[in-house]
Design a protein around this motif. Sequence first.
Motif, PDB file in Angstrom:
ATOM      1  N   ARG A 164      -6.383   4.936  60.064  1.00  0.00           N
ATOM      2  CA  ARG A 164      -6.820   6.296  59.718  1.00  0.00           C
ATOM      3  C   ARG A 164      -7.350   7.029  60.941  1.00  0.00           C
ATOM      4  N   LEU A 165      -8.078   6.311  61.790  1.00  0.00           N
ATOM      5  CA  LEU A 165      -8.580   6.943  63.009  1.00  0.00           C
ATOM      6  C   LEU A 165      -7.432   7.328  63.936  1.00  0.00           C
ATOM      7  N   GLU A 166      -6.362   6.503  63.946  1.00  0.00           N
ATOM      8  CA  GLU A 166      -5.178   6.863  64.741  1.00  0.00           C
ATOM      9  C   GLU A 166      -4.531   8.148  64.225  1.00  0.00           C
ATOM     10  N   LYS A 167      -4.503   8.315  62.900  1.00  0.00           N
ATOM     11  CA  LYS A 167      -3.926   9.527  62.327  1.00  0.00           C
ATOM     12  C   LYS A 167      -4.755  10.768  62.687  1.00  0.00           C
ATOM     13  N   LEU A 168      -6.058  10.553  62.951  1.00  0.00           N
ATOM     14  CA  LEU A 168      -6.926  11.667  63.332  1.00  0.00           C
ATOM     15  C   LEU A 168      -6.796  12.014  64.813  1.00  0.00           C
ATOM     16  N   GLY A 169      -6.018  11.250  65.560  1.00  0.00           N
ATOM     17  CA  GLY A 169      -5.764  11.588  66.959  1.00  0.00           C
ATOM     18  C   GLY A 169      -6.318  10.611  67.974  1.00  0.00           C
ATOM     19  N   LEU A 170      -7.076   9.593  67.534  1.00  0.00           N
ATOM     20  CA  LEU A 170      -7.603   8.607  68.477  1.00  0.00           C
ATOM     21  C   LEU A 170      -6.523   7.598  68.840  1.00  0.00           C
ATOM     22  N   SER A 171      -6.621   7.069  70.047  1.00  0.00           N
ATOM     23  CA  SER A 171      -5.723   5.984  70.431  1.00  0.00           C
ATOM     24  C   SER A 171      -6.133   4.707  69.704  1.00  0.00           C
ATOM     25  N   ARG A 172      -5.223   3.733  69.690  1.00  0.00           N
ATOM     26  CA  ARG A 172      -5.515   2.474  69.000  1.00  0.00           C
ATOM     27  C   ARG A 172      -6.755   1.810  69.595  1.00  0.00           C
ATOM     28  N   THR A 173      -6.851   1.786  70.909  1.00  0.00           N
ATOM     29  CA  THR A 173      -7.984   1.117  71.553  1.00  0.00           C
ATOM     30  C   THR A 173      -9.294   1.807  71.211  1.00  0.00           C
ATOM     31  N   TRP A 174      -9.323   3.149  71.273  1.00  0.00           N
ATOM     32  CA  TRP A 174     -10.552   3.867  70.954  1.00  0.00           C
ATOM     33  C   TRP A 174     -10.895   3.744  69.470  1.00  0.00           C
ATOM     34  N   GLY A 175      -9.881   3.685  68.623  1.00  0.00           N
ATOM     35  CA  GLY A 175     -10.150   3.457  67.203  1.00  0.00           C
ATOM     36  C   GLY A 175     -10.815   2.116  66.966  1.00  0.00           C
ATOM     37  N   VAL A 176     -10.325   1.083  67.660  1.00  0.00           N
ATOM     38  CA  VAL A 176     -10.936  -0.248  67.537  1.00  0.00           C
ATOM     39  C   VAL A 176     -12.374  -0.221  68.063  1.00  0.00           C
ATOM     40  N   ILE A 177     -12.601   0.474  69.167  1.00  0.00           N
ATOM     41  CA  ILE A 177     -13.959   0.557  69.727  1.00  0.00           C
ATOM     42  C   ILE A 177     -14.906   1.237  68.744  1.00  0.00           C
ATOM     43  N   VAL A 178     -14.452   2.321  68.103  1.00  0.00           N
ATOM     44  CA  VAL A 178     -15.301   3.025  67.137  1.00  0.00           C
ATOM     45  C   VAL A 178     -15.623   2.120  65.947  1.00  0.00           C
ATOM     46  N   VAL A 179     -14.619   1.408  65.431  1.00  0.00           N
ATOM     47  CA  VAL A 179     -14.836   0.520  64.291  1.00  0.00           C
ATOM     48  C   VAL A 179     -15.795  -0.606  64.669  1.00  0.00           C
ATOM     49  N   PHE A 180     -15.611  -1.187  65.870  1.00  0.00           N
ATOM     50  CA  PHE A 180     -16.515  -2.247  66.297  1.00  0.00           C
ATOM     51  C   PHE A 180     -17.937  -1.722  66.480  1.00  0.00           C
ATOM     52  N   ALA A 181     -18.078  -0.480  66.958  1.00  0.00           N
ATOM     53  CA  ALA A 181     -19.411   0.104  67.092  1.00  0.00           C
ATOM     54  C   ALA A 181     -20.073   0.264  65.727  1.00  0.00           C
ATOM     55  N   LEU A 182     -19.300   0.698  64.726  1.00  0.00           N
ATOM     56  CA  LEU A 182     -19.847   0.829  63.368  1.00  0.00           C
ATOM     57  C   LEU A 182     -20.245  -0.523  62.807  1.00  0.00           C
TER      58      LEU A 182
END
Length: 357
Positions: free
Chosen positions: A46-64
Amino acid sequence: MTDMRRWVWAGALLLLCLFVYFLHPILSPFLVAMVLAYMADPLVDRLEKLGLSRTWGVIVVFALFTLVFMIALLVLVPLLAKQFVRLYELAPQVLDWLQHVAMPWVQAKLGLADGFWKFDKIKAAISEHMGQTTDIVSMVLSQATASSLALIGWLTNLALIPVVGFYLLRDWDIMMAKIRSLLPRHREGKIVALAGECHEVLGAFVRGQLLVMLALGIIYAAGLMLVGVELGLLIGLMAGLAAIVPYMGFITGISAAMITGLFQFGADPYPLMGIAAVFLVGQMLEGMVLTPLLVGDKIGMHPVAVIFAILAGGELFGFAGVLLALPVAAVIMVLLRHAHDLYKESDIYGGQEDPDL
């Protein structure tokens, strides 16, 4: 050639089982990381669909995940530690109450013989251990540090989980695409359809059932603490964990809460009615809201099958087996369902009897 392929597949399956059996002591962090990556993959998509790259999406999820874990560590763990200490202190008093109050009442109502249930030995053993130490944390730490190598290994496995989970989650779609590219071309459609059905069942369990358990644990714990049950947080969370088996959380939770309530409040009916109301509301929410919304009807595993799968996995492969038990059982259930359909369509089931026999 067909027989040869079957033997090859059977040999590959046997090698996989042997691999898991012999390496299960080191598989736990990888399995935990795989479960976490599987659970978090839809959120990263879902974060990728919002425009984030795969790596940054993983970083955001891990931060949460890290934020939630730290909040739980700072808030929940101290509260649970206090309740465990309190439970340890209350155990002899609870046994004394059972022996001198509850059991005489049961004896009088049922006409049982005198002294049909004695707690003296249990109470003496608990009191003896309490005399040796009053600090549970120190006792656990002393056992953990008795073997420095075991402690280092445990900490290493714990540190491996986020590292392995990060790389698995980042490359999840790539790995799935590579696996699909290796499938036999003439069987790809059938295998993908089966995998999709398994994915629905696993998703319903891994994401849905765990969320139901978490929600029930919060409902039970909050309700019991509002009623004033001294061990409400501990009992509520344990009831939520036991909800992995249908009705098990309700039965164990209300039983433990009622015993605690009788010991704490005596014969006062209002707190006991409050305890019953908490679990009835939790059960109604589970049946009418949580399970239909979060799980649906995709799992379809009988409670006895759930219990057997957990016990069998733990017996065969230890903690790693417990992690694998229900996902593997869910996949086997899907395969058995298709095998059942094939059997019903086969000549073995519907063929006519040979008149010469």
